[in-house]
Scaffold this active site. Structure first.
Site, short mmCIF file in Angstrom:
data_model
loop_
_atom_site.label_atom_id
_atom_site.label_comp_id
_atom_site.label_asym_id
_atom_site.label_seq_id
_atom_site.Cartn_x
_atom_site.Cartn_y
_atom_site.Cartn_z
N HIS A 239 0.86 -1.20 0.00
CA HIS A 239 0.00 0.00 0.00
C HIS A 239 0.89 1.24 0.00
O HIS A 239 1.93 1.26 0.67
CB HIS A 239 -0.86 -0.03 1.28
CG HIS A 239 -1.90 1.03 1.33
ND1 HIS A 239 -1.62 2.33 1.70
CD2 HIS A 239 -3.23 0.99 1.07
CE1 HIS A 239 -2.74 3.04 1.66
NE2 HIS A 239 -3.74 2.24 1.28
N CYS A 277 -3.80 2.64 -4.37
CA CYS A 277 -4.75 3.40 -3.57
C CYS A 277 -4.82 4.80 -4.16
O CYS A 277 -3.89 5.59 -4.02
CB CYS A 277 -4.33 3.45 -2.11
SG CYS A 277 -5.39 4.53 -1.13
N HIS A 304 -7.76 0.36 -4.06
CA HIS A 304 -8.60 1.19 -3.19
C HIS A 304 -9.06 2.38 -4.03
O HIS A 304 -8.23 3.16 -4.48
CB HIS A 304 -7.78 1.77 -2.03
CG HIS A 304 -7.37 0.77 -1.01
ND1 HIS A 304 -6.57 1.10 0.06
CD2 HIS A 304 -7.67 -0.55 -0.86
CE1 HIS A 304 -6.38 0.03 0.80
NE2 HIS A 304 -7.03 -0.98 0.27
N ASP A 360 -12.89 2.92 -0.83
CA ASP A 360 -12.09 3.25 0.34
C ASP A 360 -12.69 4.47 1.03
O ASP A 360 -13.04 5.44 0.36
CB ASP A 360 -10.65 3.51 -0.09
CG ASP A 360 -9.68 3.46 1.09
OD1 ASP A 360 -10.08 3.00 2.16
OD2 ASP A 360 -8.53 3.88 0.91
N HIS A 361 -12.79 4.41 2.32
CA HIS A 361 -13.32 5.51 3.14
C HIS A 361 -14.66 5.98 2.60
O HIS A 361 -15.18 5.45 1.62
CB HIS A 361 -12.34 6.68 3.21
CG HIS A 361 -11.00 6.30 3.74
ND1 HIS A 361 -10.00 7.20 3.98
CD2 HIS A 361 -10.50 5.09 4.09
CE1 HIS A 361 -8.94 6.56 4.44
NE2 HIS A 361 -9.21 5.27 4.51
N TYR A 377 -14.70 5.10 7.98
CA TYR A 377 -15.37 3.89 7.46
C TYR A 377 -16.87 3.86 7.78
O TYR A 377 -17.38 2.85 8.27
CB TYR A 377 -14.67 2.64 7.98
CG TYR A 377 -13.33 2.42 7.29
CD1 TYR A 377 -13.25 1.63 6.15
CD2 TYR A 377 -12.18 3.06 7.74
CE1 TYR A 377 -12.04 1.45 5.49
CE2 TYR A 377 -10.97 2.89 7.09
CZ TYR A 377 -10.90 2.08 5.96
OH TYR A 377 -9.71 1.91 5.31
C1 DNO Z 1 -6.65 3.41 5.44
C2 DNO Z 1 -6.00 2.24 4.93
C3 DNO Z 1 -4.68 1.91 5.59
C4 DNO Z 1 -4.14 0.66 4.99
C5 DNO Z 1 -2.79 0.27 5.42
C6 DNO Z 1 -2.28 -0.84 4.54
O1 DNO Z 1 -7.81 3.56 5.34
O2 DNO Z 1 -5.94 2.28 3.56
O3 DNO Z 1 -4.90 1.65 6.94
O4 DNO Z 1 -4.97 -0.40 5.35
O5 DNO Z 1 -1.93 1.32 5.39
O6 DNO Z 1 -1.24 -1.49 5.15
#
Ligand code: DNO
Length: 404
Positions: A239, A277, A304, A360-361, A377
């Protein structure tokens, strides 16, 4: 793409029932209760798989644990200090155990000390909702005046240090505590939650580590675990740094396309891949997300989808988490790039042609504002993001459209 959903396990404030209703097709989770560096046992992995497979009333959810996020890399491994060799051996053992359970995709990161971090967790939006925000001035206020890191002032422009001083003096005790907590206490899924003293002692142990030295530690780690992952048919995917620039005087080494090239070339294997991401990388104006997808396509093992809106065009700056189709990343162009990579893989006969993605989020909206959720989240905000992304995906994946 396979539409997955992050679930933090039994502690999650959203349920597997919620995930089913959101229409997600798979689960991303981790054994957050196992301390970093410790082996994930077959029993603990199986327990989580069972939870994922059932709704509250015991009926089948139809979901499987598709992606691990994260199998954390300990600070000892990143620093090459203390028990790091034992932690690497344990990491390999965990890889054996997850492979035996049928899980193939493993996300992790290599950020020193802080995992992802924000300065505000519920920043007010004009429409009454809220979102997460990283403000470089507030971060500097924390770094210089709360953490009191020696030499911190020298790491910021004069404009930022002046504004940081002004903001710090406007904070009452509760405000200071809140800022420190937001930055250091570990957001959901972070590898560790730390006190100010923990942060100070880690910083002391890293010392004046250079980007090259940290990169070497990363390559040493990958040289050990990637061959094991490859033999087991696993796909590791790093990531990016979030935010994607140096923090607290420590280098961050997975922030740009050039960073990924170095690491993926240094240990070249299909098992050494990327978690793309868009939210993390998108916080830098020099990261072109559709181009990054084109460049690293065959090695992108997990995605993501998230968007941020930057305040300025500075490389190191402030941003807030925008709606999934809003913000600075052209999400439609990015999804088009992903779709063409999937078509390419399919034509090539790759078993892993379909790439798992998760919305994501999310912004806190509607019911999210009244029911608690893990910061970043919320159920409704993520559901909205997924629904919007699914619309774009459905259009671009349609056989008659979206061909580039
Ligand atoms: C946040 C996430 C991070 C991710 C880590 C991966 O929302 O994308 O916590 O899980 O950094 O190791």
């Amino acid at each position: 793409m396979k539409q997955t959903w992050r679930w933090f396990g039994p502690a999650d404030l959203a349920s597997i029932d919620d995930v089913v209703q959101a229409g997600a097709e798979g689960i991303v989770t981790a054994l957050h209760h196992v301390p970093n560096g410790v082996v994930w046992t077959p029993e603990e992995i199986a327990k989580r798989q069972e939870l994922v497979r059932h709704r509250k009333d015991g009926s089948p959810s139809g979901l499987e644990w598709d992606v691990i996020e994260s199998l954390p890399v300990s600070e000892d491994i990143k620093k090459q200090k203390g028990a790091w060799r034992e932690h690497v051996a344990n990491y390999k053992m965990s890889l054996h155990n997850v492979a035996a359970a049928g899980i193939e995709v493993i996300c992790y990161n290599f950020m020193p000390v802080l995992d992802w971090t924000r300065t505000a967790l519920r920043w007010q939006l004009p429409n009454g909702g809220s979102c997460m925000r990283f403000d470089i001035n507030d971060f500097a206020a924390f770094d210089i005046h709360i953490l009191e890191r020696p030499g911190a002032e020298g790491d910021y422009t004069n404009a930022i240090t002046d504004e940081a001083a002004r903001r710090f003096s406007a904070l009452d005790e509760a405000g200071k505590k809140q800022l420190a907590r937001n930055v250091t206490m570990g957001l959901p899924g972070s590898t560790e939650s730390m006190t100010l003293d923990d942060v100070r002692s880690h910083l002391g142990e890293y010392g004046q580590i250079s980007a090259d030295q940290l990169r070497q530690h990363f390559v040493d780690f990958l040289s050990e675990v990637v061959p094991v992952a490859e033999d087991l048919g696993l796909r590791l995917c790093c990531h990016p740094d979030d935010p994607p620039f140096a923090l607290l005087g420590l280098p961050r080494i997975m922030s740009t396309a050039a960073d990924y090239s170095r690491i993926l070339d240094a240990v070249d294997s299909p098992a050494n891949g990327m978690t793309l991401c868009s939210g993390s990388l998108g916080a830098r104006p020099d990261n072109d997300l559709p181009a990054i997808m084109d460049q690293f396509g065959p090695k992108v093992h997990f995605i993501h989808l998230r968007n941020v809106k930057r305040d300025t065009a500075d490389l190191v700056g402030s941003f807030f988490e925008a709606e999934h189709l809003g913000g600075d990343t052209d999400m439609v162009a990015l999804i088009a790039a992903i779709t063409s990579e999937e078509r390419r893989r399919k034509a090539e006969g790759r078993a892993d042609w379909q790439i798992p993605m998760r919305p994501d989020h999310g912004q806190d909206i509607l019911d999210d504002l009244n029911r608690r959720s893990q910061p970043g989240y919320p159920t409704i905000g993520r559901l909205k993001g997924l629904a919007e992304l699914r619309g774009v995906m459905t259009a671009l994946e349609h056989s008659q459209f979206g061909l580039r």
